[in-house]
Every structure is written in C-alpha cells, then in structure tokens.
Design an enzyme around this catalytic site. Structure first.
Site, short mmCIF file in Angstrom:
data_model
loop_
_atom_site.label_atom_id
_atom_site.label_comp_id
_atom_site.label_asym_id
_atom_site.label_seq_id
_atom_site.Cartn_x
_atom_site.Cartn_y
_atom_site.Cartn_z
N GLY A 15 161.09 11.25 105.12
CA GLY A 15 160.63 10.02 104.45
C GLY A 15 161.48 8.81 104.80
O GLY A 15 162.54 8.92 105.40
N ASP A 16 160.97 7.67 104.35
CA ASP A 16 161.60 6.40 104.64
C ASP A 16 163.00 6.27 104.06
O ASP A 16 163.94 5.84 104.72
CB ASP A 16 160.72 5.30 104.02
CG ASP A 16 160.40 4.24 105.04
OD1 ASP A 16 160.28 4.60 106.24
OD2 ASP A 16 160.30 3.07 104.63
N LEU A 181 173.02 0.00 90.60
CA LEU A 181 174.32 0.26 89.97
C LEU A 181 175.38 0.60 91.01
O LEU A 181 176.57 0.55 90.71
CB LEU A 181 174.19 1.41 88.96
CG LEU A 181 173.35 1.09 87.73
CD1 LEU A 181 173.35 2.27 86.78
CD2 LEU A 181 173.88 -0.15 87.00
N GLU A 217 162.38 -11.32 96.79
CA GLU A 217 162.27 -10.84 98.17
C GLU A 217 161.34 -11.78 98.91
O GLU A 217 160.39 -12.30 98.32
CB GLU A 217 161.72 -9.41 98.21
CG GLU A 217 162.78 -8.38 97.84
CD GLU A 217 162.29 -6.94 97.84
OE1 GLU A 217 163.11 -6.03 97.97
OE2 GLU A 217 161.07 -6.71 97.69
N ASP A 236 158.95 -1.68 88.80
CA ASP A 236 159.65 -1.49 90.07
C ASP A 236 161.05 -2.10 90.05
O ASP A 236 161.98 -1.56 90.64
CB ASP A 236 158.82 -2.13 91.21
CG ASP A 236 159.31 -1.74 92.59
OD1 ASP A 236 159.52 -0.54 92.82
OD2 ASP A 236 159.50 -2.63 93.43
N HIS A 241 166.33 -1.85 87.58
CA HIS A 241 167.44 -2.57 88.20
C HIS A 241 167.98 -3.71 87.31
O HIS A 241 169.17 -3.77 87.01
CB HIS A 241 167.04 -3.14 89.55
CG HIS A 241 166.53 -2.10 90.52
ND1 HIS A 241 166.98 -0.80 90.53
CD2 HIS A 241 165.61 -2.17 91.51
CE1 HIS A 241 166.36 -0.12 91.49
NE2 HIS A 241 165.52 -0.94 92.10
N LYS A 334 163.77 -12.67 86.15
CA LYS A 334 162.71 -13.14 87.04
C LYS A 334 162.75 -12.24 88.26
O LYS A 334 163.82 -12.05 88.85
CB LYS A 334 162.96 -14.59 87.40
CG LYS A 334 161.80 -15.27 88.07
CD LYS A 334 161.92 -16.79 88.06
CE LYS A 334 163.07 -17.25 88.94
NZ LYS A 334 163.07 -18.71 89.16
N ARG A 347 173.13 -15.23 86.62
CA ARG A 347 173.60 -16.58 86.32
C ARG A 347 173.91 -16.69 84.83
O ARG A 347 173.08 -16.36 84.00
CB ARG A 347 172.56 -17.62 86.71
CG ARG A 347 172.50 -17.80 88.21
CD ARG A 347 171.48 -18.83 88.62
NE ARG A 347 171.56 -19.04 90.05
CZ ARG A 347 172.15 -20.10 90.62
NH1 ARG A 347 172.68 -21.05 89.86
NH2 ARG A 347 172.21 -20.21 91.92
C1 BG6 Z 1 163.49 -0.57 95.14
C2 BG6 Z 1 162.10 -1.08 94.93
O1 BG6 Z 1 163.91 0.14 94.01
O2 BG6 Z 1 164.37 -1.64 95.38
C3 BG6 Z 1 161.66 -1.93 96.10
O3 BG6 Z 1 161.21 -0.01 94.74
C4 BG6 Z 1 162.67 -2.99 96.43
O4 BG6 Z 1 160.40 -2.53 95.83
C5 BG6 Z 1 164.07 -2.41 96.53
O5 BG6 Z 1 162.32 -3.59 97.66
C6 BG6 Z 1 165.12 -3.49 96.67
O6 BG6 Z 1 166.36 -2.91 96.94
P1 BG6 Z 1 167.45 -3.67 97.81
O7 BG6 Z 1 168.66 -2.82 97.73
O8 BG6 Z 1 166.88 -3.80 99.17
O9 BG6 Z 1 167.60 -5.01 97.15
#
Ligand code: BG6
EC number: 1.1.1.49
Length: 489
Positions: A15-16, A181, A217, A236, A241, A334, A347
């Site tokens: 996998g990726d 983390l 992104e 997501d 996160h 955001k 921030r």
């Molecule tokens: C993943 C998400 O958990 O984190 C992705 O599923 C996202 O959608 C990625 O692109 C971002 O991680 P990083 O470390 O590239 O900021």
C-alpha cells in the site's frame, strides 16, 4: 538486548502508506542505529512477490536524506537484507501460521518481540488482528499492534471497533497512531509551554483571547476520493489531528511525563468540551477553477466520488472548553483541501495590554496590537512571536515584528519524519504519543452529533474555488466570536 529480537510485520506492505512512510521510516531508524541489534522486517500482503521483489520495491522509496554520509548505500544494502516478504490473505489463519514459522526461524530461539503495523482498510482490520493474534503472536515476548485511522466513523462504530479489537488484544498492546503527534513541533508544544516561564503563566483565559488550529493543503483528494468521500475533512483532519493538538495545548499540567499521566490530562480536557452544534461550523467543498491554461478539478470531478456528494473538503469550527482555565476562550479550527497553500500551524492570540500607553498608535484597530504566538508545524518549521516594536527613527511609530525561531536556521540536523518517532516509540513500548481508547471515545463524542446532523439534514457545503482561501463563511464564524483568522495577513 543480545538475547531478544524484534520482528516488524507491515500488513498491507504494497500500500501507499507502507511505501511512502513506513519502510522509509524504518530505514531511517536503522540508519541512525535506533533499531535493536536483532530485528527483521516482514512485508505481508496478498499479491505474490519474492523477497527480492519486495527489496526492489522498498529500495525505490529509500533515500539517504539524513545527511549524505558515505556509507548510506552500504546501510541500505544491510537494511534490505533484513526485509522479507510473505504473501497471504488478511483473514487466513493458515497464512499467518506460515508467517509464524518464518518468523520463528529468523528469531532463532531468542526472546521474540513482535510488532504488527496494520496498514490496511478498516473492513479487513479485525480479521487480520484476529489471525495475527491467534496464529502469529509471540510465545515468549511482547506482541504489539499499530493501527491507523479511520477508527470508525462515529461514536458507535468506533466503540464497536474497540470492542472487537479488545477481544483479541489488551489495551496496552494496541498502539493507535495519530501521526500528527509524532511531528517535531507538536511534540515540542509541551516543552514550549511547561518549561518557559514567559509562557506557562500566560496559558489561560486571563491572557489568551483565542487559539487557532489551522491545516491546509494545496491539492485535492486526487486518487483518494473513494476513501475520503465516506469520511470528509472533519473526520479526516479535525476529529483526530487538530483535536489531538488542541488537547495537548489546553490540558492541565500532567503529574509527570509518563504516558498515563499525559493521557489522563488529555481525556479530562476533551471531556470538558461541549459537543459541537451545527451553528459552530462552516463546511465547504472545492469546485473547479481555471487559472491561465490550467483547469483544476472540482471535488466531484474525481471518478470515485458521487456527482451529488455533499462531503466537506473544508471545515471551520469553534470549540469551547468549559473549565476554569479556558471558560469563554474560542478554540478555532480550520482545515481544508485544495486551498492556496500547504501549511499546518497553531496560532495563539493574546489579549490587549490594559491601559496601554501606546494604544493610540494603533488607531481604532487594536486587534493589530495584540501579541500572537505562531507555531508552524509544517512546512519550514518555526516558532515566532509577534511583538509591538518601535520603528527605528526619530518619530514614534510602532509596528509588529517577529521574534523568530526558524528551525532551518537554528538547527542543522534534519527533522525526523513523524513515523520515525512513532515507530521507535512503539518498539520501545512508549505510549505517550498513542491514543488511548477513552481519548478516542471522548474525541468522537464531541463530533458525532454534529456529523449526524450534517448528514441527515444533507447540509450543503459552501463551494470555494480550487486554490482559494476557502469559503467566506469561515470569516463570519470567526467574527461571531470576535476572532480574526491569523493566517489572513
Ligand atoms: C492524513 C489524512 O491523516 O493526513 C490526509 O488522511 C492528509 O488526508 C494527511 O493529507 C496529511 O498529513 P501530512 O503529514 O502530510 O500533513
């Protein structure tokens, strides 16, 4: 030690994530001499592949990024020689029994510790855990399993997943990864806050006006639409996160740096938060945009996404912590895909200095005069503090200037990838950066009612052009709480 060995099996090896993150991180650890003396790495997946083919596949992803030391290719060679492949179904006990045999041979009678990294879709998760734990767990050492999100898609499905996992594993064998983390500046958050007298006493509603957690992104869901459409940006990025960072930011001082002490405080602060209401969020979805000769696609142009999908690719949210420290302080988040830039930052906007002698220098725009602490998680890691400063010269004019800790300028060593930190911690049994099940429950409890309402009422996202700064609704949301987004200049 001399008498023990660690086998790391990457389930879902083709996998990726495995290719982009896990194998390179393992190599980086090897390169830095952080792996135990005796270790083996196994790739496990369905496709037929020989050890040599796996090695070729893995070698394509390895770089000597740490520094260009001479012996890098030699180290690569040694590392690849410790990599093996086993082809098997994820739900076949037999196939895991075969793996167990191969592992035993390589373990050579030592105390055999086994780490499984499940890099596979959630629908085959439990089957793999069941087979690995019943047929290929360690007989005389530890067995640990690293799992990646999605951990369900709401409170109920997450609890069900936890229940199934716990049929085969104890909580202390489960390592739930949230790779944010493992990022250097997120780990540093506690150091910054708790070891600096100029910050620690300020960390409350008395001095802090609002806190913002920002993720963007500059690309869309390209290729991942099938996964993404079932989850959306709130699940997501935000529920995991950004919320994890918020918990670290806002928790009370832990008793010690031990994993349980830290995780206790994180759960407490998460449980002190109000579940989000519809009025606390703005959702958006990107639409196509043409710039010069290039047309950037809409989210729904992705072949794997239904044409009428309302899944948010952007969200802004206002959260509140109902405790003595943070009462009334807006915590804003955001997160979005296909925005104008790629960045993650925290921030912290401080209050005005009461009765400031210099207020008149700022005219009516006192907001411009507040201190702001920015922790730029990525890219180009930095911590900077905006202060008011006299513009040098004979007049008395003030501006805002930065005290700037720019990592690239200050530290010459490259920053390790988050997966290096987390894999090393899992091998060493350090649980500080992994999510405990009660944390996960608390995180879902905050977002589940909102997610249900968004979906049941089929709330329309606000559309924003690919490459823009996102929907204008985010500004109204912030303004409602007297906040101005810090990343708008
Ligand atoms: C993943 C998400 O958990 O984190 C992705 O599923 C996202 O959608 C990625 O692109 C971002 O991680 P990083 O470390 O590239 O900021």
């Amino acid at each position: 030690g001399e008498n023990s060995t660690v086998s790391i099996t990457v389930v879902g090896a083709s996998g990726d994530l495995a290719k982009k993150k896990i194998f390179p991180a393992l190599f980086a650890l090897y390169y830095e001499d952080c792996l135990p003396k005796h270790f083996t790495i196994f790739g496990y997946a369905r496709s037929k592949m020989t050890d040599a083919e796996l090695r070729t596949m893995v070698s394509k992803t390895l770089t000597c990024r740490i520094d260009k030391r001479e012996n890098c290719s030699e180290k690569m060679e040694q590392f690849l020689n410790r990599c093996f492949y086993h082809s098997g179904q994820y739900d076949s006990k037999e196939n895991f029994v075969e793996l167990d045999k191969k592992l035993k041979e390589l373990e050579g009678g030592r105390v055999a510790n086994r780490l499984y990294y499940l890099s596979i879709p959630p629908n085959i998760f439990i089957d793999a855990v069941k087979c690995a734990s019943s047929s290929a767990s360690s007989a005389n050492g530890w067995t640990r399993v690293i799992v990646e999100k999605p951990f369900g898609r709401d409170s109920e499905s997450s609890a069900a997943l936890t229940r199934s996992l716990k049929r085969y594993l104890d909580e202390d064998q489960i390592f739930r990864i949230d790779h944010y983390l493992g990022k250097e500046l997120v780990e540093n958050l506690s150091v910054l806050r708790f070891s600096n007298l100029i910050f620690e006493p300020l960390w409350s509603r008395q001095y802090i006006r609002n806190v913002q957690f920002l993720f963007s992104e500059d690309f869309g869901t390209e290729g991942r639409g099938g996964y993404f459409d079932n989850y959306g940006i709130i699940r997501d990025i935000m529920q995991n996160h950004l919320l994890q960072i918020l918990a670290l930011f806002a928790m009370e001082t832990p008793v010690s740096l031990d994993a349980e002490d830290i995780r206790n405080e994180k759960v407490k602060v998460l449980r002190s938060m109000r579940p989000l209401l519809l009025e606390d969020v703005v959702v958006g979805q990107y639409k196509s945009h043409t710039k010069g000769d290039v047309t950037y696609p809409a989210y729904t142009d992705d072949k794997t996404v239904p044409k009428d999908s309302l899944t948010p690719t952007f969200a802004a949210a206002a959260l509140f912590i109902d405790n003595a420290r943070w009462d009334g302080v807006p915590f804003l988040m955001k997160a979005g895909k296909a925005l104008h830039t790629k960045r993650a930052e925290i921030r912290v906007q401080f209050r005005h200095v009461p009765g400031n002698l210099y207020n008149r220098n700022f005219g009516t725009d006192l907001d411009q005069a507040t201190n702001e602490l920015v922790i730029r998680v990525q890219p180009d890691e930095a911590i900077y503090l905006k202060i008011n400063n006299k513009v040098p010269g004979l007049g008395m004019r003030l501006d805002r200037s930065n005290l700037n800790l720019h990592y690239a300028a200050r530290y010459s060593k490259e920053i390790p990838d988050a997966y290096e930190r987390l894999l090393l911690d899992a091998i060493e049994g350090e649980r500080r950066l992994f999510i405990r099940s009660d944390e996960l429950d608390a995180a879902w409890a905050l977002f589940t009612p909102l997610l249900k309402e968004l979906e049941e009422r089929r709330i329309n996202p606000e559309y924003y052009p690919y490459g823009s700064r996102g929907p204008v609704g985010a500004h109204y949301l912030a303004a409602k709480h007297n906040v101005r987004w810090g990343d708008m200049g």
